[in-house]
Write a protein that holds these residues in place. Structure first.
Motif: not given
Length: 140
Positions: A28, A50-51, A56-58, A81, A85-88
């Motif tokens: 990110d 990924r963070d 997974c960040e998105g 970041s 974008h698509q996030r959890g």
């Protein structure tokens, strides 16, 4: 004469039955320029994000980055970041496939990251694959 042991009753399909591995990921804190280079080089439509801990960040799409690429002088500094974008929340492998397909339809998702209980990326679930598996009728 061959004998067969009885098979256990098959439970409903889960996300684990339908998910695919996916190798294309980006951190990110990488820039939009770096993501764009991956999109062009690998000829893909999305990247898992990924963070800093590797969770997974998105998910970011090529189309989703287009607005950030227009002012090209900013793409060198804009991090993934900072983009929309698509996030959890994300899918998990033990989730029922029918439930996941419904969630994807409601959220208008064509692809959904699948994570383990600690949030690490396991793969992706695509709407086409989920729908395809759910519409297959077993033969008697």
């Amino acid at each position: 004469m061959t004998t067969h042991s009885p098979q256990p009753a098959r439970r409903g399909l889960t996300v684990a039955d339908a998910m695919d591995s996916y190798d294309y990921q980006i951190a990110d804190d990488n820039t939009v320029d770096q993501a764009n280079d991956i999109f062009r080089g690998a000829d893909i439509e999305y990247l898992l994000v990924r963070d800093h801990d590797g969770r997974c960040e998105g998910l970011v799409t090529r189309a989703g980055l287009r607005p950030f690429l227009a002012p090209s002088r900013h793409t060198e500094r804009t991090t993934i970041s900072a983009t929309a974008h698509q996030r959890g929340p994300f899918a998990w492998p033990t989730m029922g496939l029918a439930l996941a397909a419904i969630a994807m339809r409601v959220k208008h998702l064509t692809v959904w990251p699948v994570v383990d209980e600690d949030g690490y990326i396991l793969g992706v679930l695509t709407a086409d694959r989920a729908t395809g598996l759910l519409t297959v009728t077993p033969t008697p």
